[in-house]
Write a protein that holds these residues in place. Structure first.
Motif, PDB file in Angstrom:
ATOM      1  N   VAL A   1     -41.735 -31.134 -58.054  1.00 39.45           N
ATOM      2  CA  VAL A   1     -40.872 -29.811 -57.694  1.00 39.45           C
ATOM      3  C   VAL A   1     -40.627 -28.945 -59.076  1.00 39.45           C
ATOM      4  O   VAL A   1     -40.671 -27.682 -58.667  1.00 39.45           O
ATOM      5  CB  VAL A   1     -39.529 -30.361 -57.315  1.00 39.45           C
ATOM      6  CG1 VAL A   1     -38.458 -29.153 -56.994  1.00 39.45           C
ATOM      7  CG2 VAL A   1     -39.655 -31.026 -55.874  1.00 39.45           C
ATOM      8  N   PHE A   2     -40.434 -29.890 -60.087  1.00 37.23           N
ATOM      9  CA  PHE A   2     -40.220 -28.968 -61.445  1.00 37.23           C
ATOM     10  C   PHE A   2     -41.160 -28.270 -61.640  1.00 37.23           C
ATOM     11  O   PHE A   2     -41.316 -26.942 -61.976  1.00 37.23           O
ATOM     12  CB  PHE A   2     -39.581 -29.845 -62.337  1.00 37.23           C
ATOM     13  CG  PHE A   2     -38.332 -30.263 -62.519  1.00 37.23           C
ATOM     14  CD1 PHE A   2     -37.262 -29.363 -62.450  1.00 37.23           C
ATOM     15  CD2 PHE A   2     -38.237 -31.665 -62.687  1.00 37.23           C
ATOM     16  CE1 PHE A   2     -36.119 -30.084 -62.280  1.00 37.23           C
ATOM     17  CE2 PHE A   2     -36.841 -32.115 -62.652  1.00 37.23           C
ATOM     18  CZ  PHE A   2     -35.679 -31.444 -62.506  1.00 37.23           C
ATOM     19  N   GLU A   3     -42.600 -28.843 -61.541  1.00 42.66           N
ATOM     20  CA  GLU A   3     -43.674 -27.981 -61.765  1.00 42.66           C
ATOM     21  C   GLU A   3     -44.170 -27.039 -61.264  1.00 42.66           C
ATOM     22  O   GLU A   3     -44.743 -25.816 -61.537  1.00 42.66           O
ATOM     23  CB  GLU A   3     -45.035 -29.198 -61.920  1.00 42.66           C
ATOM     24  CG  GLU A   3     -44.878 -30.179 -63.268  1.00 42.66           C
ATOM     25  CD  GLU A   3     -45.920 -31.304 -62.894  1.00 42.66           C
ATOM     26  OE1 GLU A   3     -46.428 -31.565 -61.893  1.00 42.66           O
ATOM     27  OE2 GLU A   3     -46.168 -31.929 -63.971  1.00 42.66           O
ATOM     28  N   GLN A   4     -43.726 -27.223 -59.797  1.00 42.92           N
ATOM     29  CA  GLN A   4     -43.972 -26.055 -58.651  1.00 42.92           C
ATOM     30  C   GLN A   4     -43.148 -24.682 -59.071  1.00 42.92           C
ATOM     31  O   GLN A   4     -43.593 -23.666 -59.022  1.00 42.92           O
ATOM     32  CB  GLN A   4     -43.649 -26.453 -57.287  1.00 42.92           C
ATOM     33  CG  GLN A   4     -43.968 -25.545 -56.262  1.00 42.92           C
ATOM     34  CD  GLN A   4     -45.443 -25.117 -56.295  1.00 42.92           C
ATOM     35  OE1 GLN A   4     -46.375 -25.836 -56.446  1.00 42.92           O
ATOM     36  NE2 GLN A   4     -45.724 -23.724 -56.092  1.00 42.92           N
ATOM     37  N   PHE A   5     -41.917 -25.160 -59.521  1.00 38.31           N
ATOM     38  CA  PHE A   5     -40.810 -24.101 -60.019  1.00 38.31           C
ATOM     39  C   PHE A   5     -41.613 -23.297 -61.342  1.00 38.31           C
ATOM     40  O   PHE A   5     -41.518 -22.075 -61.442  1.00 38.31           O
ATOM     41  CB  PHE A   5     -39.757 -24.582 -60.319  1.00 38.31           C
ATOM     42  CG  PHE A   5     -38.631 -23.459 -60.776  1.00 38.31           C
ATOM     43  CD1 PHE A   5     -38.364 -22.536 -60.096  1.00 38.31           C
ATOM     44  CD2 PHE A   5     -38.046 -23.300 -62.028  1.00 38.31           C
ATOM     45  CE1 PHE A   5     -37.458 -21.434 -60.291  1.00 38.31           C
ATOM     46  CE2 PHE A   5     -37.380 -22.694 -62.650  1.00 38.31           C
ATOM     47  CZ  PHE A   5     -36.817 -21.513 -61.579  1.00 38.31           C
ATOM     48  N   ILE A   6     -42.130 -24.051 -62.159  1.00 40.59           N
ATOM     49  CA  ILE A   6     -42.681 -23.519 -63.369  1.00 40.59           C
ATOM     50  C   ILE A   6     -43.971 -22.479 -63.063  1.00 40.59           C
ATOM     51  O   ILE A   6     -44.058 -21.260 -63.416  1.00 40.59           O
ATOM     52  CB  ILE A   6     -43.151 -24.360 -64.335  1.00 40.59           C
ATOM     53  CG1 ILE A   6     -41.776 -25.072 -65.198  1.00 40.59           C
ATOM     54  CG2 ILE A   6     -44.265 -23.917 -65.560  1.00 40.59           C
ATOM     55  CD1 ILE A   6     -42.285 -26.094 -66.047  1.00 40.59           C
ATOM     56  N   LYS A   7     -44.623 -22.992 -61.961  1.00 43.31           N
ATOM     57  CA  LYS A   7     -45.702 -22.109 -61.565  1.00 43.31           C
ATOM     58  C   LYS A   7     -45.232 -20.770 -61.081  1.00 43.31           C
ATOM     59  O   LYS A   7     -45.953 -19.922 -61.228  1.00 43.31           O
ATOM     60  CB  LYS A   7     -46.806 -22.824 -60.423  1.00 43.31           C
ATOM     61  CG  LYS A   7     -47.648 -23.931 -61.127  1.00 43.31           C
ATOM     62  CD  LYS A   7     -48.423 -24.515 -60.112  1.00 43.31           C
ATOM     63  CE  LYS A   7     -49.244 -25.543 -60.732  1.00 43.31           C
ATOM     64  NZ  LYS A   7     -50.197 -26.314 -59.578  1.00 43.31           N
TER      65      LYS A   7
END
Length: 668
Positions: free
Chosen positions: A657-663
């Motif tokens: 979820v965090f990595e998707q937000f960074i993208k």
């Protein structure tokens, strides 16, 4: 509708903040991380304003210009003399209101239709237009009574600083009728401005004479920082009337004094706007006028050439009035009287004359005299579109860096969350022994923290900070107090000294920012080194060096057939120039030393404040990590292998979820 860059960034920041908080809530992040820095960096967009300050002489048409910029001719009172002598802030709001803070501290709020009301509340009555009202008001607010203000020495000082002769009877009358409870100290206007001004704060500064420059309160407002650590004022418009002689010495002296009063950072945010650009007087010499303005005010002070802009406030006001009220420009041009009671007859006469000039221009170009063509040229002559476009480009360049910095800080915070989650997975897989090893590492970090704090305290101690400014006393003795210095030498060396002091201060805080960036944000120092008023000091030195000398003269004695003559003596003023220079030197140095002491103490207090914040940040960070590690150990102790695998699975989901937000931030 022109793009409002500040509003664009505000909406973008609000959206990103909502997503940022949502992802942290979804993953149950308890560690504060960089949240405080993120909120601080976002606050100027979300809660702040793009603040535009207007500076100019009393006759420059500041109020008319601001009314035109905001699209309403009745927000601020207008006139040929002083209209208000306080900072007046105009901010966007869905409802209209005026809030006035008076000299005795009490507030008054007026809600509802505010058009034309401010003038009745704070405008200076015509009979007092010859008085330096701003300076007198300050003394009244300080608590000075009539006898103290009217003391001949005080009156003489007021005359010297304002370059006006004061009528004693008028002064007493003003003081009697203006107790501090009736003197406005601060005015804030809330108004539903057009969208292109939403998020902006327009500040009308007190009009000033050609001599005397900006008063201290205005200067501090222009150069200070706000509660978010960013500039109190984002841009400054220096207003000049296009029908005034651009080469007039008093105007040039005024501009020079204004720039001398501003910090180097403030100078980078200045626009030079020439008003009354549709007037025949200006239009006949526009090319030569703008060339001289560039040579006199743009090039010497480093203002970018595109920020030298001619505008006409009345044309902009007329355009908004015709469009919003649905008036036909041809009918307005032909009308003998003002179209409604909202117009002053004299102002309307000028507007009608300008409309006829536009008609003649259209006829010369073989264009139809109709509403569309008239209004198009009114808008063109106003040139406010060019001004707004230039300002918006400035907003974009200024705020883009701040916006990108905010996005980068959010990325960094989320990456830390990912790293923490990955570390949790590693510890859960390796067991209690690994967790105990991390506990020991936190203990070592506490010792390292104390060492770091001690190093910082030594590097930025009061003594080392003071050493950075030892050159001030050295330069006073070697440059200013030297036997052969002249008035110009003293002023030049003082200016150099102040510039060096500002440079040293900025370097100090830049070094602190690099040292402390992991722990706390270091803003620009608010310490202010007040510059001497050399004009006032010279007048005082003249008074101190003025004595009398006796001269013997002759005069005729009327007689019967011829005039006899006799000798007589008179006392005439005599200025001892050597004594005057010495007094000027002594008074200048006294001021510099007094202000330097305050300046240095203020810097030392600021440095101590940031060091204490570093300590608080370090302790809080370690305590948070210790608490989280304890929770992780407890989870490990009570969980079965299957349950631990489920915890690890959920943690991997949170990482995704965090990595998707960074993208998603890459699109911002």
């Amino acid at each position: 509708m022109k793009q409002n860059q500040f509003l664009y960034y505000r909406r973008a920041v609000i959206k990103i903040l909502e997503e940022y908080h949502a992802v942290r809530r979804k993953n149950n992040v308890k560690d504060k991380g960089l949240s405080a820095s993120i909120e601080r960096k976002a606050a100027p967009f979300v809660n702040g304003y793009f603040t535009l300050a207007i500076v100019g002489k009393m006759s420059a048409g500041k109020s008319t210009f601001i009314n035109a910029f905001l699209g309403n001719k009745n927000i601020l009172p207008t006139g040929h003399f002083q209209t208000t002598c306080v900072l007046t802030k105009i901010e966007y709001s869905e409802k209209e209101s005026i809030e006035i803070i008076y000299g005795d501290g009490h507030k008054e709020t007026i809600n509802g239709d505010i058009s034309g009301k401010l003038g009745k509340l704070v405008a200076i009555e015509d009979q007092y237009s010859s008085l330096p009202v701003n300076d007198i008001n300050k003394l009244i607010i300080k608590g000075w009574n009539k006898s103290k203000i009217c003391d001949p020495k005080i009156v003489k000082g007021l005359e010297a600083t304002s370059c006006r002769e004061i009528n004693r009877q008028l002064l007493e009358q003003y003081i009697d009728s203006h107790p501090k409870s009736k003197i406005a100290k601060e005015v804030t206007i809330k108004y539903p401005l057009q969208e292109e001004c939403e998020g902006w704060r327009i500040v009308d500064t007190p009009g000033v004479e050609a001599v005397g420059g900006i008063d201290m309160e205005t200067m501090e407002f222009l150069t200070a920082q706000n509660e978010y650590g960013s500039n109190n004022v984002d841009a400054i418009i220096f207003l000049h009337k296009g029908t005034d002689n651009i080469e007039d010495k008093s105007i040039n002296d005024f501009v020079k004094d204004v720039f001398k009063s501003l910090s180097e950072d403030a100078k980078k945010r200045i626009f030079f706007v020439v008003t009354n650009a549709a007037d025949d007087t200006f239009q006949n010499i526009e090319e030569e006028y703008m060339r001289k303005a560039k040579a006199l005010f743009v090039e010497p002070y480093g203002i970018k050439e595109e920020r030298l802009i001619p505008v006409d406030s009345l044309m902009e006001i007329l355009y908004h009035y015709a469009v919003e009220e649905g008036k036909d420009a041809v009918s307005l041009m032909k009308s003998q009287n003002a179209p409604d009671s909202s117009w002053n007859e004299k102002v309307w006469k000028i507007c009608r004359s300008l409309l006829r000039d536009i008609r003649d221009t259209l006829e010369d170009a073989n264009k139809n005299i109709n509403n569309e063509n008239l209004l198009a040229m009114v808008r063109d002559w106003s040139n406010f579109d060019k001004l707004r476009e230039t300002l918006n480009e400035f907003v974009k360049s200024e705020k883009t860096n701040a916006y990108n910095d905010l996005i980068q800080t959010i990325r960094e915070d989320i990456r830390q969350c990912i790293d923490h989650r990955k570390n949790d997975i590693t510890l859960l897989q390796k067991g209690l022994e690994a967790m105990q090893g991390q506990e020991k590492a936190l203990g070592d970090a506490m010792l390292e923290m104390n060492n770091t704090l001690n190093t910082i305290r030594r590097k930025f101690s009061k003594e080392t900070v003071a050493e950075r400014f030892n050159f001030i006393e050295q330069r006073i003795n070697s440059q200013i107090l030297a036997n052969d210095t002249t008035y110009k030498d003293i002023q030049r060396e003082t200016i150099n000294l102040y510039d060096l002091a500002d440079e040293k201060k900025n370097t100090l805080f830049a070094q602190m920012a690099l040292e402390f960036y992991k722990f706390v944000h270091v803003g620009t120092s608010k310490a202010f080194f007040k510059r001497p008023d050399f004009e006032a000091i010279e007048k005082q030195a003249t008074e101190a060096a003025t004595g009398t000398r006796t001269e013997t003269l002759t005069r005729a004695i009327p007689g019967i057939c011829c005039d006899d003559h006799e000798e007589y003596t008179v006392n005439v003023p005599n200025i001892d120039n050597n004594k005057k220079l010495q007094a000027f030197k002594t008074m200048s140095v006294r001021h510099i030393r007094q202000e330097y002491s305050k300046f240095k103490n203020d810097i030392q207090e600021e440095v101590e404040f940031y060091i204490s914040k570093v300590g608080e940040s370090l302790v809080s960070s370690i305590e948070t990590q210790e608490k989280h590690l304890t929770e992780l150990k407890n989870t490990y102790k009570v969980s079965s292998p299957e349950q631990l695998q489920e915890v690890i699975k959920n943690t991997n989901y949170e990482i995704a979820v965090f990595e998707q937000f960074i993208k998603s931030l890459e699109k911002c």
